[in-house]
Design an enzyme around this catalytic site. Structure first.
Site, PDB file in Angstrom:
ATOM      1  N   SER A  65     -74.799  32.588 -50.891  1.00  9.76           N
ATOM      2  CA  SER A  65     -73.680  32.114 -50.068  1.00  9.76           C
ATOM      3  C   SER A  65     -73.212  33.251 -49.171  1.00  9.76           C
ATOM      4  O   SER A  65     -73.344  34.430 -49.534  1.00  9.76           O
ATOM      5  CB  SER A  65     -72.523  31.686 -50.969  1.00  9.76           C
ATOM      6  OG  SER A  65     -71.352  31.494 -50.197  1.00  9.76           O
TER       7      SER A  65
ATOM      8  N   TYR B 267     -66.915  33.171 -57.989  1.00  4.53           N
ATOM      9  CA  TYR B 267     -68.041  32.529 -57.281  1.00  4.53           C
ATOM     10  C   TYR B 267     -68.687  33.537 -56.325  1.00  4.53           C
ATOM     11  O   TYR B 267     -69.917  33.709 -56.326  1.00  4.53           O
ATOM     12  CB  TYR B 267     -67.543  31.303 -56.510  1.00  4.53           C
ATOM     13  CG  TYR B 267     -68.610  30.659 -55.640  1.00  4.53           C
ATOM     14  CD1 TYR B 267     -69.617  29.873 -56.198  1.00  4.53           C
ATOM     15  CD2 TYR B 267     -68.611  30.839 -54.243  1.00  4.53           C
ATOM     16  CE1 TYR B 267     -70.605  29.282 -55.400  1.00  4.53           C
ATOM     17  CE2 TYR B 267     -69.594  30.248 -53.443  1.00  4.53           C
ATOM     18  CZ  TYR B 267     -70.580  29.475 -54.024  1.00  4.53           C
ATOM     19  OH  TYR B 267     -71.560  28.902 -53.233  1.00  4.53           O
TER      20      TYR B 267
HETATM   21  P1  NAD Z   1     -74.401  19.941 -54.735  1.00  2.00           P
HETATM   22  O1  NAD Z   1     -73.242  19.794 -55.639  1.00  2.00           O
HETATM   23  O2  NAD Z   1     -74.857  18.771 -53.919  1.00  2.00           O
HETATM   24  O3  NAD Z   1     -75.664  20.519 -55.519  1.00  2.00           O
HETATM   25  C1  NAD Z   1     -75.557  21.345 -56.610  1.00  2.00           C
HETATM   26  C2  NAD Z   1     -76.733  21.056 -57.503  1.00  2.00           C
HETATM   27  O4  NAD Z   1     -76.711  21.975 -58.594  1.00  2.00           O
HETATM   28  C3  NAD Z   1     -76.699  19.643 -58.102  1.00  2.00           C
HETATM   29  O5  NAD Z   1     -77.947  19.019 -57.893  1.00  2.00           O
HETATM   30  C4  NAD Z   1     -76.502  19.869 -59.606  1.00  2.00           C
HETATM   31  O6  NAD Z   1     -77.267  18.980 -60.394  1.00  2.00           O
HETATM   32  C5  NAD Z   1     -77.041  21.287 -59.776  1.00  2.00           C
HETATM   33  N1  NAD Z   1     -76.415  21.918 -60.938  1.00  2.00           N
HETATM   34  C6  NAD Z   1     -75.136  22.337 -61.086  1.00  2.00           C
HETATM   35  N2  NAD Z   1     -74.955  22.790 -62.344  1.00  2.00           N
HETATM   36  C7  NAD Z   1     -76.135  22.659 -62.988  1.00  2.00           C
HETATM   37  C8  NAD Z   1     -76.573  22.906 -64.313  1.00  2.00           C
HETATM   38  N3  NAD Z   1     -75.766  23.386 -65.248  1.00  2.00           N
HETATM   39  N4  NAD Z   1     -77.851  22.623 -64.618  1.00  2.00           N
HETATM   40  C9  NAD Z   1     -78.682  22.109 -63.696  1.00  2.00           C
HETATM   41  N5  NAD Z   1     -78.341  21.848 -62.429  1.00  2.00           N
HETATM   42  C10 NAD Z   1     -77.067  22.105 -62.088  1.00  2.00           C
HETATM   43  O7  NAD Z   1     -73.993  21.149 -53.776  1.00  2.00           O
HETATM   44  P2  NAD Z   1     -74.717  21.930 -52.597  1.00  2.00           P
HETATM   45  O8  NAD Z   1     -73.635  22.248 -51.657  1.00  2.00           O
HETATM   46  O9  NAD Z   1     -75.933  21.242 -52.119  1.00  2.00           O
HETATM   47  O10 NAD Z   1     -75.106  23.301 -53.338  1.00  2.00           O
HETATM   48  C11 NAD Z   1     -76.415  23.815 -53.450  1.00  2.00           C
HETATM   49  C12 NAD Z   1     -76.367  25.333 -53.498  1.00  2.00           C
HETATM   50  O11 NAD Z   1     -75.892  25.839 -52.259  1.00  2.00           O
HETATM   51  C13 NAD Z   1     -75.443  25.901 -54.578  1.00  2.00           C
HETATM   52  O12 NAD Z   1     -76.052  27.016 -55.184  1.00  2.00           O
HETATM   53  C14 NAD Z   1     -74.231  26.338 -53.772  1.00  2.00           C
HETATM   54  O13 NAD Z   1     -73.515  27.366 -54.416  1.00  2.00           O
HETATM   55  C15 NAD Z   1     -74.885  26.781 -52.496  1.00  2.00           C
HETATM   56  N6  NAD Z   1     -73.993  26.821 -51.332  1.00  2.00           N
HETATM   57  C16 NAD Z   1     -73.417  25.684 -50.855  1.00  2.00           C
HETATM   58  C17 NAD Z   1     -72.583  25.765 -49.744  1.00  2.00           C
HETATM   59  C18 NAD Z   1     -71.917  24.561 -49.149  1.00  2.00           C
HETATM   60  O14 NAD Z   1     -71.074  24.714 -48.260  1.00  2.00           O
HETATM   61  N7  NAD Z   1     -72.251  23.346 -49.575  1.00  2.00           N
HETATM   62  C19 NAD Z   1     -72.344  26.996 -49.132  1.00  2.00           C
HETATM   63  C20 NAD Z   1     -72.946  28.135 -49.646  1.00  2.00           C
HETATM   64  C21 NAD Z   1     -73.775  28.034 -50.738  1.00  2.00           C
END
Ligand code: NAD
Length: 252
Positions: A150, A163
């Site tokens: 991130s 985080y």
């Molecule tokens: P999302 O909630 O759609 O996806 C998160 C995924 O992580 C889900 O598929 C969930 O099943 C999985 N997950 C969470 N806990 C878990 C566990 N204990 N065991 C197995 N799987 C688990 O969210 P997203 O925004 O697509 O996030 C994906 C990645 O991108 C994450 O690592 C998040 O930190 C990172 N991220 C997201 C953003 C944003 O703005 N959306 C920004 C920076 C980084």
């Protein structure tokens, strides 16, 4: 010249947390690039099976990555299904929204949960996959790991300090492992800013910030982060890079 699709035929990519958001977009992009993809999630089994059913040779595996036994089993299942692994995308992650000045709200339990899923699980998956990634690697197509961190792990920002610290740790692990696992395995990270996914649906302030302040005037779509993942995977040379993908917000 062989197309990327042809080059990737028979190569296998595991994308964690790929039934929604960024992970789903990356899995679909890598499938378009010719990879055999493995979808994974903690709990959305029906959605995972549906996604896997829509792509030739794809499969879905459920595993809770806060549990080390299930985390290790995820890799052994991929190996028993396909006998190889070429790309590992550590996308699954959790967040906690805590104002930075409320120190006592960021409890040790929250710190431990975030580290378990955001740092220790990717570490375990990489450690379990190291040998198979090495044996699938060739000089023309070295194996590839992408960690989704991130912008909060690069700059002193983010939904909470635990985080941000967990994503900063993942960035540092990325660079240390790029050194340790080369040349057979390349290790890079993508550090997104705001992305329109279920995780950020209700982040009104963040959406306002990106709209008003970032040079691109909006957060990213999951497909735009998937495009960066596809570029990183298709490189045969890049390693140890943390691609800050925030629409230029860091410049303001
Ligand atoms: P999302 O909630 O759609 O996806 C998160 C995924 O992580 C889900 O598929 C969930 O099943 C999985 N997950 C969470 N806990 C878990 C566990 N204990 N065991 C197995 N799987 C688990 O969210 P997203 O925004 O697509 O996030 C994906 C990645 O991108 C994450 O690592 C998040 O930190 C990172 N991220 C997201 C953003 C944003 O703005 N959306 C920004 C920076 C980084």
């Amino acid at each position: 010249m062989i197309s990327d699709q042809g080059k990737n035929s028979g190569r296998v990519a595991l994308i964690t947390g790929s039934t929604s958001g960024i992970g789903k977009a990356i899995a679909q992009q890598l499938a378009n690039d010719g990879f055999t993809v493995v979808f994974h999630s903690r709990s959305s089994v029906v959605e995972g099976q549906k996604l896997a059913g829509s792509i030739p040779n794809a499969s879905y595996i459920q595993a809770d990555l806060s549990d080390q036994v299930q985390t290790k089993r995820l890799i052994s299942k991929v190996i028993s299904l396909y006998g190889r692994l070429d790309v590992l995308v550590n996308n699954a992650g959790i967040n906690a929204v805590i104002p930075h000045n409320l120190l006592k709200d960021a409890t040790p339990e929250i710190w431990r949960n975030l580290y378990e899923v955001n740092v220790i699980a990717p570490w375990t998956l990489i450690a379990e996959a190291e040998q198979v990634l090495r044996s699938s690697s060739t000089r023309e197509c070295p194996s590839s790991i992408i960690n989704i961190s991130s912008h909060a792990g690069v700059r002193p920002k983010g939904a909470s300090i635990p985080y941000a610290a967990s994503k900063s740790a993942l960035n540092h692990v990325t660079q240390l492992l790029a050194l340790t696992l080369s040349p057979e395995i390349r290790v890079n990270a993508i550090a997104p800013g705001l992305v329109d996914t279920p995780m950020t649906e209700n982040w009104v302030e963040a959406h306002k910030l990106w709209k008003e302040k970032s040079p691109m005037k909006r957060g990213a779509k999951p497909g735009e982060i998937a495009h960066i993942a596809s570029m990183l995977v298709s490189s045969s040379y890049l390693t140890g890079e943390i691609i800050l993908s925030d629409g230029g917000l860091n410049l303001t």
